[in-house]
Design a protein around this motif. Structure first.
Motif, mmCIF file in Angstrom:
data_model
loop_
_atom_site.group_PDB
_atom_site.id
_atom_site.type_symbol
_atom_site.label_atom_id
_atom_site.label_comp_id
_atom_site.label_asym_id
_atom_site.label_seq_id
_atom_site.Cartn_x
_atom_site.Cartn_y
_atom_site.Cartn_z
ATOM 1 N N UNK A 69 59.693 -2.523 32.668
ATOM 2 C CA UNK A 69 58.499 -1.918 31.705
ATOM 3 C C UNK A 69 57.628 -1.359 32.630
ATOM 4 N N UNK A 70 57.108 -1.894 33.770
ATOM 5 C CA UNK A 70 55.929 -1.231 34.727
ATOM 6 C C UNK A 70 56.569 0.107 35.052
ATOM 7 N N UNK A 71 57.800 -0.041 35.644
ATOM 8 C CA UNK A 71 58.521 1.306 36.022
ATOM 9 C C UNK A 71 58.419 2.316 34.871
ATOM 10 N N UNK A 72 58.667 2.056 33.550
ATOM 11 C CA UNK A 72 58.918 3.014 32.713
ATOM 12 C C UNK A 72 57.517 3.326 32.260
ATOM 13 N N UNK A 95 54.992 -3.626 24.639
ATOM 14 C CA UNK A 95 55.497 -4.755 24.243
ATOM 15 C C UNK A 95 54.603 -6.083 24.362
ATOM 16 N N UNK A 96 54.931 -7.279 23.950
ATOM 17 C CA UNK A 96 54.062 -8.241 23.788
ATOM 18 C C UNK A 96 53.495 -8.711 25.362
ATOM 19 N N UNK A 143 56.676 -13.939 30.592
ATOM 20 C CA UNK A 143 57.910 -14.758 30.652
ATOM 21 C C UNK A 143 58.979 -14.290 31.260
ATOM 22 N N UNK A 144 59.317 -12.867 31.353
ATOM 23 C CA UNK A 144 60.268 -12.221 31.939
ATOM 24 C C UNK A 144 60.143 -11.455 33.018
ATOM 25 N N UNK A 145 60.085 -11.853 34.312
ATOM 26 C CA UNK A 145 59.773 -10.944 35.536
ATOM 27 C C UNK A 145 60.418 -9.502 35.587
ATOM 28 N N UNK A 146 61.870 -9.885 35.219
ATOM 29 C CA UNK A 146 62.642 -8.701 35.457
ATOM 30 C C UNK A 146 62.025 -7.487 34.375
ATOM 31 N N UNK A 147 61.825 -8.065 33.126
ATOM 32 C CA UNK A 147 61.462 -7.292 31.876
ATOM 33 C C UNK A 147 60.186 -6.691 32.520
ATOM 34 N N UNK A 148 59.506 -7.312 33.076
ATOM 35 C CA UNK A 148 57.732 -6.956 33.225
ATOM 36 C C UNK A 148 58.144 -5.703 34.394
#
Length: 431
Positions: A374-377, A359-360, A366-371
């Motif tokens: 993503x890290x989990x994945x 991802x970018x 900008x998005x803590x939940x997305x981070x």
């Protein structure tokens, strides 16, 4: 034929041109590299070689000791640390094999987190598209090989830190069986889970670097027929939430492997994964062992800023009582033995290295939940090899818009067999 020195100078001039915005390397060893390159060229002129690594441009992650300089491990906290009295064991072995060590590559702070960002040294942009994350923790290593500023880069892998950047930057990354390669002089995260492995453009280069670091005679992996090879596909939890393009590329690779005569069979390991998750629910082994490494500053407070994505999990792990840690270790040993039995029916497991492409960098900031998601994945598939004490390699999957890897996993100590299989799969995918 181009001399080693000429090749080195081309790379150094590339790095000099972007020196004001250098994020891939944290330190260059230009003069030492020039001397090593000249020595290699001189040997070549008289028909002498130190082996297949002689004259190869190699970078090392910023957690390996180099005599006379502080090892920073991606943090400002260690900037004023005492200089290392000697090279790390693997650095010494690489030098003796004729490697030209060009410098140290950027990494996530203290080798924690898989995104690849660093708030102190900047985040190296992905080798394929600089606006995207490099993957961590060996972020600079993946980008350096991907962009061609080193031929081989040495990283560490505690939960996927070699294979994640390899996957996202479109290169090969190998995680050996832990303890085959000595950890002396490498800044630790987790004594139980840490492994040292190479990233390169080819399996052959990874195999040579791995052998040198393990103290073995370096040879290119001999070809192996895939006819009758038993490939287990661990469908289930490790395939959930896989991006469509990654899944399609993976199935395409599997098709080629099957057509070459390999026998594919689904194999279930979800029960073992769930058991380990339960055993480490209160704290991961990496976080608990990392909390011990960093116990002093965690107790007194850091003297300089530390990435909250690093200090937070370590602080929480530091609060856990010793029985939680000991019980997790004992359960892990039992589950690793169970996994050894489970994998006796296959030569390798095959699965996507990362279920997502890079991802970018902006989206992660900008998005803590997305981070977090993503890290989990990013860690989910790779960490299995560390947790169950296996060896694993990530190969680039062809025909993708952004890179992602095909991961092959083998049992503890089956490193050479895995490398031979990987070399043949690499040839197959490239044909």
């Amino acid at each position: 034929m181009q001399s080693v020195r000429d090749h080195l100078e081309i790379i150094l001039s590339r790095l000099a041109a972007r020196a004001d915005d250098e994020r891939v390397f944290t330190r260059l060893h230009a003069e030492a590299a020039r001397a090593a390159a000249d020595a290699s060229d001189a040997r070549k002129r008289v028909g002498v070689t130190l082996g297949p690594l002689d004259g190869t441009i190699v970078s090392i992650k910023d957690l390996f000791d180099v005599a006379g300089e502080a090892t920073m491990a991606g943090s400002l906290m260690l900037k004023t640390a005492a200089p290392a009295p000697r090279d790390a064991a693997i650095v010494s072995r690489l030098r003796q094999a004729g490697a030209v060590i060009i410098g140290k590559t950027n990494m996530t702070e203290f080798a924690f987190t898989a995104i690849g960002d660093n708030m102190h040294h900047g985040t190296p942009g992905n080798a394929m598209e600089a606006s995207r994350i490099p993957g961590g923790s060996s972020s600079g290593a993946g980008v350096s090989v991907g962009e061609g500023t080193s031929e081989i880069s040495i990283g560490s892998d505690t939960g996927g830190s070699v294979r994640i950047p390899a996957s996202l930057n479109g290169v090969v990354g190998f995680k050996p069986t832990a303890r085959r390669v000595p950890l002396a002089g490498a800044f630790p995260l987790s004594a139980t889970l840490d492994s040292i492995g190479p990233l390169a453009r080819t399996v052959a280069r990874c195999a040579v670097a791995d052998a040198v670091m393990a103290g073995e005679a370096p040879t290119t992996p001999a070809p192996i027929s895939l006819g009758g090879l038993r490939v287990g596909i661990p469908r289930g939890a490790l395939f959930a939430d896989t991006e469509a393009e990654v899944a399609a590329a993976f199935e395409c690779c599997l098709g080629k492997v099957e057509r070459s005569g390999a026998r594919l069979a689904d194999i279930s390991i979800d029960d073992l994964l769930a058991d380990l998750r339960a055993a480490t629910k209160r704290g991961s082994i990496a976080a608990m062992e990392g909390a011990e490494v960093h116990a002093d500053w965690l107790a007194t407070g850091a003297s300089v800023p530390v990435d909250p994505h690093v200090s937070g999990p370590l602080s929480r792990a530091a609060m856990l009582p010793a029985p939680v840690y000991i019980r997790a270790l004992r359960r892990r040993a039992a589950l690793a033995a169970a996994m050894e039995d489970r994998l006796a029916s296959v030569d390798v497991l095959a699965l996507p290295t990362t279920p997502v492409m890079a991802p970018t960098i902006v989206s992660m900031a900008e998005d803590a939940a997305l981070r977090d998601r993503t890290e989990g994945l990013l860690l989910r598939n790779t960490q299995v090899a560390n947790q169950f004490d296996l060896c694993a390699i990530s190969l680039p999957m062809p025909g993708m818009t952004l890179p992602a890897g095909l991961m092959l996993v083998a049992r503890n100590g089956h490193d050479h067999h895995l490398l031979r299989i990987a070399a043949e799969v690499e040839r197959l995918l490239g044909s």
